[in-house]
Every structure is written in structure tokens, then in C-alpha cells.
Design a protein around this motif. Structure first.
Motif, mmCIF file in Angstrom:
data_model
loop_
_atom_site.group_PDB
_atom_site.id
_atom_site.type_symbol
_atom_site.label_atom_id
_atom_site.label_comp_id
_atom_site.label_asym_id
_atom_site.label_seq_id
_atom_site.Cartn_x
_atom_site.Cartn_y
_atom_site.Cartn_z
ATOM 1 N N GLY A 1 -13.014 -10.281 -29.796
ATOM 2 C CA GLY A 1 -13.241 -11.365 -30.738
ATOM 3 C C GLY A 1 -12.243 -12.467 -30.485
ATOM 4 N N GLY A 2 -12.255 -13.462 -31.365
ATOM 5 C CA GLY A 2 -11.303 -14.563 -31.286
ATOM 6 C C GLY A 2 -10.750 -14.846 -32.665
ATOM 7 N N TYR A 3 -9.537 -15.371 -32.703
ATOM 8 C CA TYR A 3 -8.854 -15.623 -33.977
ATOM 9 C C TYR A 3 -8.598 -17.109 -34.142
ATOM 10 C CZ TYR A 3 -5.272 -15.186 -37.670
ATOM 11 O OH TYR A 3 -4.544 -15.283 -38.834
ATOM 12 N N LEU A 4 -9.215 -17.684 -35.157
ATOM 13 C CA LEU A 4 -8.948 -19.070 -35.530
ATOM 14 C C LEU A 4 -7.887 -19.023 -36.624
ATOM 15 C CD1 LEU A 4 -9.554 -22.095 -35.394
ATOM 16 C CD2 LEU A 4 -11.436 -21.708 -36.991
ATOM 17 N N GLY A 5 -6.622 -19.178 -36.231
ATOM 18 C CA GLY A 5 -5.512 -19.033 -37.157
ATOM 19 C C GLY A 5 -5.135 -20.336 -37.830
ATOM 20 N N GLY A 6 -4.736 -20.247 -39.083
ATOM 21 C CA GLY A 6 -4.285 -21.427 -39.791
ATOM 22 C C GLY A 6 -2.987 -21.974 -39.231
ATOM 23 N N GLY A 7 -2.080 -21.080 -38.834
ATOM 24 C CA GLY A 7 -0.823 -21.530 -38.267
ATOM 25 C C GLY A 7 -1.036 -22.329 -36.997
ATOM 26 N N GLY A 8 -1.859 -21.795 -36.099
ATOM 27 C CA GLY A 8 -2.126 -22.492 -34.845
ATOM 28 C C GLY A 8 -2.822 -23.818 -35.052
ATOM 29 N N LEU A 9 -3.804 -23.857 -35.962
ATOM 30 C CA LEU A 9 -4.512 -25.112 -36.221
ATOM 31 C C LEU A 9 -3.585 -26.123 -36.881
ATOM 32 C CD1 LEU A 9 -7.169 -26.658 -36.138
ATOM 33 C CD2 LEU A 9 -7.772 -25.631 -38.350
ATOM 34 N N GLY A 10 -2.717 -25.654 -37.777
ATOM 35 C CA GLY A 10 -1.753 -26.551 -38.419
ATOM 36 C C GLY A 10 -0.793 -27.177 -37.427
ATOM 37 N N PHE A 11 -0.381 -26.389 -36.422
ATOM 38 C CA PHE A 11 0.480 -26.937 -35.375
ATOM 39 C C PHE A 11 -0.294 -27.948 -34.518
ATOM 40 C CE2 PHE A 11 3.149 -22.929 -35.711
ATOM 41 C CZ PHE A 11 4.255 -23.583 -36.231
ATOM 42 N N SER A 12 -1.513 -27.613 -34.137
ATOM 43 C CA SER A 12 -2.296 -28.508 -33.285
ATOM 44 C C SER A 12 -2.533 -29.862 -33.950
ATOM 45 C CB SER A 12 -3.647 -27.869 -32.950
ATOM 46 O OG SER A 12 -3.475 -26.740 -32.113
ATOM 47 N N LEU A 13 -2.729 -29.841 -35.269
ATOM 48 C CA LEU A 13 -2.947 -31.085 -36.006
ATOM 49 C C LEU A 13 -1.646 -31.716 -36.481
ATOM 50 C CD1 LEU A 13 -6.054 -30.049 -38.162
ATOM 51 C CD2 LEU A 13 -6.017 -31.278 -35.986
ATOM 52 N N ALA A 14 -0.524 -30.999 -36.278
ATOM 53 C CA ALA A 14 0.815 -31.477 -36.646
ATOM 54 C C ALA A 14 0.934 -31.783 -38.136
ATOM 55 C CB ALA A 14 1.213 -32.697 -35.802
ATOM 56 N N ILE A 15 0.266 -30.969 -38.960
ATOM 57 C CA ILE A 15 0.361 -31.178 -40.408
ATOM 58 C C ILE A 15 0.817 -29.933 -41.154
ATOM 59 C CG2 ILE A 15 -1.388 -33.001 -40.437
ATOM 60 C CD1 ILE A 15 -3.390 -30.911 -41.479
ATOM 61 N N SER A 16 0.981 -28.819 -40.454
ATOM 62 C CA SER A 16 1.320 -27.512 -41.011
ATOM 63 C C SER A 16 0.084 -26.851 -41.593
ATOM 64 C CB SER A 16 2.432 -27.563 -42.066
ATOM 65 O OG SER A 16 1.911 -27.762 -43.366
ATOM 66 N N GLU A 17 0.127 -25.539 -41.635
ATOM 67 C CA GLU A 17 -0.980 -24.782 -42.226
ATOM 68 C C GLU A 17 -1.167 -25.139 -43.697
ATOM 69 O OE1 GLU A 17 -2.437 -20.116 -42.733
ATOM 70 O OE2 GLU A 17 -0.487 -20.575 -41.822
ATOM 71 N N ALA A 18 -0.053 -25.466 -44.358
ATOM 72 C CA ALA A 18 -0.109 -25.724 -45.801
ATOM 73 C C ALA A 18 -1.009 -26.891 -46.159
ATOM 74 C CB ALA A 18 1.304 -25.975 -46.332
ATOM 75 N N LEU A 19 -1.176 -27.857 -45.253
ATOM 76 C CA LEU A 19 -1.951 -29.053 -45.549
ATOM 77 C C LEU A 19 -3.366 -29.021 -44.972
ATOM 78 C CD1 LEU A 19 0.754 -31.847 -45.223
ATOM 79 C CD2 LEU A 19 -0.048 -30.643 -47.266
ATOM 80 N N LEU A 20 -3.756 -27.901 -44.394
ATOM 81 C CA LEU A 20 -5.135 -27.769 -43.959
ATOM 82 C C LEU A 20 -6.062 -27.746 -45.165
ATOM 83 C CD1 LEU A 20 -4.884 -24.949 -41.247
ATOM 84 C CD2 LEU A 20 -5.134 -27.406 -40.837
ATOM 85 N N THR A 21 -7.277 -28.175 -44.964
ATOM 86 C CA THR A 21 -8.296 -28.069 -45.990
ATOM 87 C C THR A 21 -9.333 -27.034 -45.575
ATOM 88 O OG1 THR A 21 -9.778 -29.726 -45.027
ATOM 89 C CG2 THR A 21 -8.013 -30.520 -46.494
ATOM 90 N N CYS A 22 -10.123 -26.608 -46.538
ATOM 91 C CA CYS A 22 -11.228 -25.701 -46.228
ATOM 92 C C CYS A 22 -12.177 -26.351 -45.232
ATOM 93 C CB CYS A 22 -11.953 -25.333 -47.523
ATOM 94 S SG CYS A 22 -13.262 -24.116 -47.317
ATOM 95 N N GLN A 34 -1.419 -19.690 -27.428
ATOM 96 C CA GLN A 34 -0.996 -21.053 -27.763
ATOM 97 C C GLN A 34 0.347 -21.392 -27.128
ATOM 98 O OE1 GLN A 34 -0.712 -22.024 -31.986
ATOM 99 N NE2 GLN A 34 -1.332 -24.122 -31.528
ATOM 100 N N THR A 35 1.277 -20.463 -27.166
ATOM 101 C CA THR A 35 2.591 -20.749 -26.590
ATOM 102 C C THR A 35 2.542 -20.806 -25.069
ATOM 103 O OG1 THR A 35 3.176 -18.392 -26.728
ATOM 104 C CG2 THR A 35 3.868 -19.816 -28.544
ATOM 105 N N ALA A 36 1.727 -19.942 -24.456
ATOM 106 C CA ALA A 36 1.593 -19.987 -22.994
ATOM 107 C C ALA A 36 0.979 -21.306 -22.549
ATOM 108 C CB ALA A 36 0.744 -18.814 -22.499
ATOM 109 N N ALA A 37 -0.051 -21.747 -23.267
ATOM 110 C CA ALA A 37 -0.703 -23.011 -22.915
ATOM 111 C C ALA A 37 0.249 -24.185 -23.098
ATOM 112 C CB ALA A 37 -1.958 -23.203 -23.760
ATOM 113 N N PHE A 38 0.965 -24.189 -24.217
ATOM 114 C CA PHE A 38 1.856 -25.319 -24.477
ATOM 115 C C PHE A 38 3.042 -25.324 -23.516
ATOM 116 C CE2 PHE A 38 5.322 -27.582 -26.557
ATOM 117 C CZ PHE A 38 4.691 -28.773 -26.866
ATOM 118 N N THR A 39 3.565 -24.149 -23.185
ATOM 119 C CA THR A 39 4.685 -24.076 -22.243
ATOM 120 C C THR A 39 4.285 -24.647 -20.888
ATOM 121 O OG1 THR A 39 5.642 -22.160 -23.353
ATOM 122 C CG2 THR A 39 6.289 -22.526 -21.066
ATOM 123 N N ALA A 40 3.101 -24.280 -20.420
ATOM 124 C CA ALA A 40 2.628 -24.803 -19.132
ATOM 125 C C ALA A 40 2.411 -26.311 -19.202
ATOM 126 C CB ALA A 40 1.336 -24.097 -18.735
#
Length: 290
Positions: free
Chosen positions: A43-64, A235-241
Motif C-alpha cells: 500500500g501507500g501512506y499519505l501522511g499529514g506530516g509529509g504533506l505539511g512539510f511539502s506545503l511548508a505549512i505544517s500538518e496542523a494547518l492542513l485542511t480536510c 521523503q528524506t531520501a528524495a529530499f537529500t538527493a
């Protein structure tokens, strides 16, 4: 509900009960989902933490809506079983119900909810967390299970009690969450002893959120885990590269990527993304002689 979603959820639920641990990596988009399918991940995991980092707003500010949109974009081009991090459900029990409606409709196979306060706080990223009372989380779990239209949609209940209370309190919470109707419970262990002890003390399918690399698949099975989610490695492997290549180029040095290999990979995206289906439409409708 489409037949495609319901059949996929039923199959995923059966696999969770197979006795073999399901290994689910970070999966932020459809291209990654198609790669995970090709490699045979469970399967795949769509994580709030990862999406919050990608959008640079934090998981706390994500919306549904942010989550549902990302989930649908993945599901539109991939049948990979998708676990979506629903965070704290964007509010109390009634907001949890709305979250389930949206994410189920977007094609999630499972939705994870955690027992932190709502609204979620950005400082949880620096390990400052506040948990809701057990009864409040139980209310959210019941709301989630009652809101789903497909009974095979999995509800995962996660606790942060190990870090914010203690291990015994975490086990108690997880067992109560299972009694309330959670299909899977998730523990975040502080050490190997806790990681090993938790499955035997919880009366429900159990998951954890960590690096796959801590154990082999056989070791995860022997420990008794049904689901292992790795939200960090990809996410960390991709960003490190990416960072290394860009730093080198900005400094006037070669990126470290061999150009011919980079262009080969880039052109290979067409096949992985399924563009041949699109090309077939154009061949049939726009090319000379058709």
C-alpha cells in the motif's frame, strides 16, 4: 461508492488478516503510487506530516480538503491501497464524520486518527503534544465507524500516550480504542522493548509508524505486527538527493547525476505514469491517416 473502491478495500482488509505484515511506504502522489504498485508494496501512506512539510505549512494547518484532494489525485491514477492520515479529524466527533465522508469518497482504503487535541498544534513537530481524554477519542472512533458507508474501510486509532503519558497508559488506550470499534490500533514505541511488548498486550490488529529498516519482514511478523508504515525514508531520501544535487549545481559543480542517466529516468516517467494510454487516444484521433 464505486465497485473499484469497495473491492479494493475488501481485499486490503483480507490481506491485513493474513498473518504477514503489510509494509506501506510514504506515497505523496500518483507517480509514487504507481512506482509502489510496480515494486509490489502492500500500500501507500499519505501522511499529514509529509504533506505539511511539502506545503511548508505544517500538518496542523492542513485542511480536510487538502487531504481529500491529494488522496483523489493518487486514486485517480493508481489502484494502490491507500492509507490516509486523518490527523485529529479536524475537530470533534462531528468533524471526524465529515472527514470520513470526504476521504472515503476520495478512495481511501484506511483512515488513521490520533488522540491529540484539536485543533492540532504545529508544535507537535517538536514533540510538544497534548492528548484528549480517552472518552473523547472513543467518541471520535465511534463517529468514524458509523460515518463510513463501506464497512471494509479501515479505521486506525493511533495513540501518542507512550511519549505523553507512559507505555502502560498507551496499551490501555489502545485496548479501549479497539473495544470502541477501531479496526487497527497504532503504537509509537520509544524503544525496542516497547516495540516487542506491545503486540502481545493489545487485543486487536496492531500497527506502528517507523522505518522499515529497523527489522526484516520476517522479524516484523515474528514481533506480531500486522501493519508497518514508513513515513520517513522515502521523503528524506528524495529530499537529500535533491538538496545535494542543487547545492552542487548552485556552487558551479556537477550535480553528481550523470546527464544521460537523468534524461533516461525523466523520459521513463512517461511509461510509469501511463502516458501510452493518452498517446493511443491521440494516435486514434489526431494523427494523419486516422
Amino acid at each position: 461508492m464505486t465497485e473499484r473502491f469497495t473491492e479494493g478495500r475488501a481485499a486490503f482488509r483480507r490481506r491485513l488478516s493474513s498473518g504477514e505484515p503489510l509494509l506501506v511506504p510514504w506515497c505523496p502522489d500518483a507517480l509514487t503510487a504507481r512506482l509502489c504498485e510496480r515494486l509490489g508494496f502492500d500500500g501507500g501512506y499519505l501522511g499529514g506530516g509529509g504533506l505539511g512539510f511539502s506545503l511548508a505549512i505544517s500538518e496542523a494547518l492542513l485542511t480536510c480538503t487538502d487531504l481529500a484532494t491529494a488522496a483523489w489525485q493518487i486514486r485517480r491514477r493508481s489502484d494502490l491501497p491507500l492509507i490516509v492520515d486523518g490527523g485529529v479529524g479536524f475537530g470533534d466527533a462531528i468533524h471526524v464524520a465529515r472527514t470520513v465522508w470526504e476521504l472515503e469518497n476520495a478512495g481511501a482504503h484506511a483512515i488513521e486518527f490520533e488522540d491529540q487535541v484539536s485543533p492540532k498544534r504545529a508544535s507537535h513537530h517538536r514533540n510538544i503534544e497534548h492528548l484528549v481524554p480517552v472518552e473523547e477519542m472513543i467518541g471520535k472512533i465511534k463517529a468514524a465507524t458509523e460515518a463510513r458507508r463501506d464497512p471494509d474501510l479501515l479505521v486506525i486509532a493511533r495513540t501518542g500516550a507512550v511519549q505523553n503519558e507512559n507505555f502502560a497508559a498507551a496499551i490501555d488506550r489502545l485496548n479501549r480504542y479497539a473495544e470502541a470499534g477501531a479496526d487497527v490500533v497504532m503504537v509509537l514505541a520509544d524503544d525496542d522493548d516497547q516495540l516487542a511488548a506491545a503486540p502481545a498486550r493489545v487485543d486487536a490488529p496492531i500497527a506502528t509508524l517507523t522505518s522499515f529498516d529497523l527489522h526484516t519482514p520476517d522479524e516484523w511478523r515474528q514481533l506480531g505486527y500486522h501493519l508497518v508504515i514508513d513515513p520517513v525514508t522515502g521523503q528524506t531520501a528524495a529530499f537529500t538527493a535533491l538538496r545535494t544535487a542543487y547545492e552542487h549545481q548552485r556552487a558551479g559543480r556537477p550535480s553528481g547525476c550523470v546527464p544521460i542517466e537523468a534524461f533516461t529516468t525523466f523520459h521513463g516517467f512517461q511509461e510509469l505514469a501511463g502516458f501510452e494510454d493518452l498517446y493511443d487516444i491521440e494516435r486514434a484521433t489526431t494523427e494523419p491517416g486516422t
